[in-house]
Scaffold this motif. Structure first.
Motif, PDB file in Angstrom:
ATOM      1  N   ALA A 163       6.604   4.098   6.260  1.00 32.61           N
ATOM      2  CA  ALA A 163       7.285   4.120   4.959  1.00 32.61           C
ATOM      3  C   ALA A 163       8.132   5.378   4.788  1.00 32.61           C
ATOM      4  O   ALA A 163       8.850   5.504   3.786  1.00 32.61           O
ATOM      5  CB  ALA A 163       6.261   4.020   3.838  1.00 32.61           C
ATOM      6  N   GLY A 164       8.028   6.310   5.734  1.00 28.05           N
ATOM      7  CA  GLY A 164       8.846   7.516   5.677  1.00 28.05           C
ATOM      8  C   GLY A 164       8.284   8.628   4.829  1.00 28.05           C
ATOM      9  O   GLY A 164       8.974   9.619   4.566  1.00 28.05           O
ATOM     10  N   LEU A 165       7.030   8.495   4.395  1.00 23.94           N
ATOM     11  CA  LEU A 165       6.435   9.528   3.560  1.00 23.94           C
ATOM     12  C   LEU A 165       6.116  10.774   4.370  1.00 23.94           C
ATOM     13  O   LEU A 165       6.118  10.750   5.594  1.00 23.94           O
ATOM     14  CB  LEU A 165       5.190   8.988   2.857  1.00 23.94           C
ATOM     15  CG  LEU A 165       5.463   8.309   1.502  1.00 23.94           C
ATOM     16  CD1 LEU A 165       6.383   7.108   1.642  1.00 23.94           C
ATOM     17  CD2 LEU A 165       4.161   7.873   0.836  1.00 23.94           C
TER      18      LEU A 165
ATOM     19  N   LEU B  46       3.520   1.517  -2.370  1.00 22.92           N
ATOM     20  CA  LEU B  46       3.936   2.278  -1.190  1.00 22.92           C
ATOM     21  C   LEU B  46       5.429   2.098  -0.934  1.00 22.92           C
ATOM     22  O   LEU B  46       6.133   3.067  -0.610  1.00 22.92           O
ATOM     23  CB  LEU B  46       3.135   1.835   0.033  1.00 22.92           C
ATOM     24  CG  LEU B  46       3.418   2.586   1.330  1.00 22.92           C
ATOM     25  CD1 LEU B  46       3.068   4.066   1.190  1.00 22.92           C
ATOM     26  CD2 LEU B  46       2.632   1.965   2.484  1.00 22.92           C
ATOM     27  N   GLU B  47       5.923   0.905  -1.111  1.00 22.34           N
ATOM     28  CA  GLU B  47       7.354   0.653  -0.929  1.00 22.34           C
ATOM     29  C   GLU B  47       8.169   1.448  -1.942  1.00 22.34           C
ATOM     30  O   GLU B  47       9.222   2.007  -1.623  1.00 22.34           O
ATOM     31  CB  GLU B  47       7.649  -0.836  -1.060  1.00 22.34           C
ATOM     32  CG  GLU B  47       9.103  -1.200  -0.816  1.00 22.34           C
ATOM     33  CD  GLU B  47       9.360  -2.696  -0.918  1.00 22.34           C
ATOM     34  OE1 GLU B  47      10.524  -3.101  -0.717  1.00 22.34           O
ATOM     35  OE2 GLU B  47       8.415  -3.452  -1.226  1.00 22.34           O
TER      36      GLU B  47
ATOM     37  N   SER C 292       8.256   5.025  -0.925  1.00 20.47           N
ATOM     38  CA  SER C 292       9.190   5.158   0.199  1.00 20.47           C
ATOM     39  C   SER C 292      10.617   5.346  -0.282  1.00 20.47           C
ATOM     40  O   SER C 292      11.390   6.102   0.307  1.00 20.47           O
ATOM     41  CB  SER C 292       9.092   3.914   1.097  1.00 20.47           C
ATOM     42  OG  SER C 292      10.027   3.972   2.149  1.00 20.47           O
ATOM     43  N   SER C 293      10.957   4.704  -1.388  1.00 20.99           N
ATOM     44  CA  SER C 293      12.308   4.802  -1.905  1.00 20.99           C
ATOM     45  C   SER C 293      12.618   6.209  -2.447  1.00 20.99           C
ATOM     46  O   SER C 293      13.789   6.576  -2.573  1.00 20.99           O
ATOM     47  CB  SER C 293      12.522   3.778  -3.039  1.00 20.99           C
ATOM     48  OG  SER C 293      11.839   4.165  -4.224  1.00 20.99           O
TER      49      SER C 293
END
Length: 303
Positions: free
Chosen positions: A29-31, A296-297, A300-301
């Motif tokens: 998710a890029g966290l 979570l999505e 991610s944003s």
């Protein structure tokens, strides 16, 4: 502000493979970070060593490991090992835990907890830097000990600090604090203010402030709040957390949870950023079907 996810305090339970899968999901998710609570299941430091061999990028940290059951020399050795295993992406979060756990369950004295933490850090922090320790205190006496763990850099360390004295200790001696059950007003006026002042007085860099908060992206915030009030009820009864909730002027843990649509969540997260939180630690509460993945999505944003 870095964005991370906390495992363990959200009420979800899984086996070791499930934890690794969750970590991969958070990384995909890029966290920025994955934090793990150390409650009554897997040892968080050891688990994160396993996770770190499977996920190559995200930061990893404990939120938090109790000090009383672990001699500081043993904890230092374990933390340095996990640092080496994860390419030095590991942050050690430690804390006193609670009197009901330390005295009633484990049989240790919880008398003078601030003194305990000072002595603990006097032994722990030099070892985490690779320095030798010769120390005589009331609780710990350590002589001629030095740890050499190949591949391990000095381990960043934060202390779960909520009261004024513990915030001063954390600011003076460590890299910051890791909090739970703290709302944005209390975070700014109490946690960040006191911690930063202590760090400045000690000539230390600006401290890291990790803020753990329950969160759910949902169109049924009232139902989510009711579910969280039940799941997290015990946190409202523990004195240290109760004090933070009272400072915030709320009844219980569910009242500091961030719930609602994207705009509501974004606005509340911004309050923590503006309060001085450097690391937002999302305890995603899976209160309804799809809530975890959906939240979570959204997180991610933000990154």
């Amino acid at each position: 502000m870095r964005i991370g996810v906390m495992l363990g305090a959200d009420g979800r339970r899984g086996d070791l493979d499930g934890i690794v899968a969750s970590a991969k999901q958070v990384e995909a998710a890029g966290l920025d970070n994955l934090w793990m609570a150390n409650i009554f299941s897997f040892d968080a430091i050891g688990t994160l060593a396993v996770v770190g061999r499977e996920v190559p990028r995200i930061g990893l940290g404990t939120a938090v490991t109790p000090t009383y059951p672990r001699h500081p020399t043993a904890l230092a050795q374990q933390a340095l090992t996990t640092a080496a295993a994860t390419g030095n992406r590991f942050t050690l979060g430690i804390g006193l835990s609670h009197k009901i756990v330390i005295e009633n369950m484990l049989g240790f004295s919880y008398d003078k907890p601030a003194r305990h933490m000072r002595e603990y850090l006097d032994v722990l922090m030099p070892l985490l830097r690779g320095d030798a320790v010769n120390y005589d205190g009331e609780q710990y006496r350590v002589h001629g000990l030095q740890l050499a763990v190949p591949g391990a850099d000095p381990v960043p360390t934060v202390v779960a600090a909520l009261g004024p004295l513990m915030l001063r200790i954390a600011g003076e001696r460590t890299d910051g604090t890791n909090t739970w059950m703290v709302g944005p007003k209390t975070m700014e006026d109490h946690i960040v203010k006191r911690l930063t002042s202590a760090a400045e007085a000690a000539g230390r860099p600006a401290p890291r402030v990790v803020g753990g908060v329950p969160i759910v992206l949902t169109n049924k915030p009232d139902a989510a709040r009711e579910s969280i009030a039940t799941t997290l009820a015990m946190y409202g009864q523990l004195p240290s957390y109760r004090a933070m909730l009272d400072r915030e002027g709320v009844d219980g843990p569910a009242d500091i949870a961030i719930l609602g649509d994207e705009n509501a969540l974004r606005g509340e997260i911004d309050r923590f950023r503006n309060a001085g939180v450097t690391d937002f630690n999302a305890a995603i509460m899976n209160v309804e079907d799809g809530a975890y993945e959906r939240t979570l999505e959204f997180l991610s944003s933000l990154v």
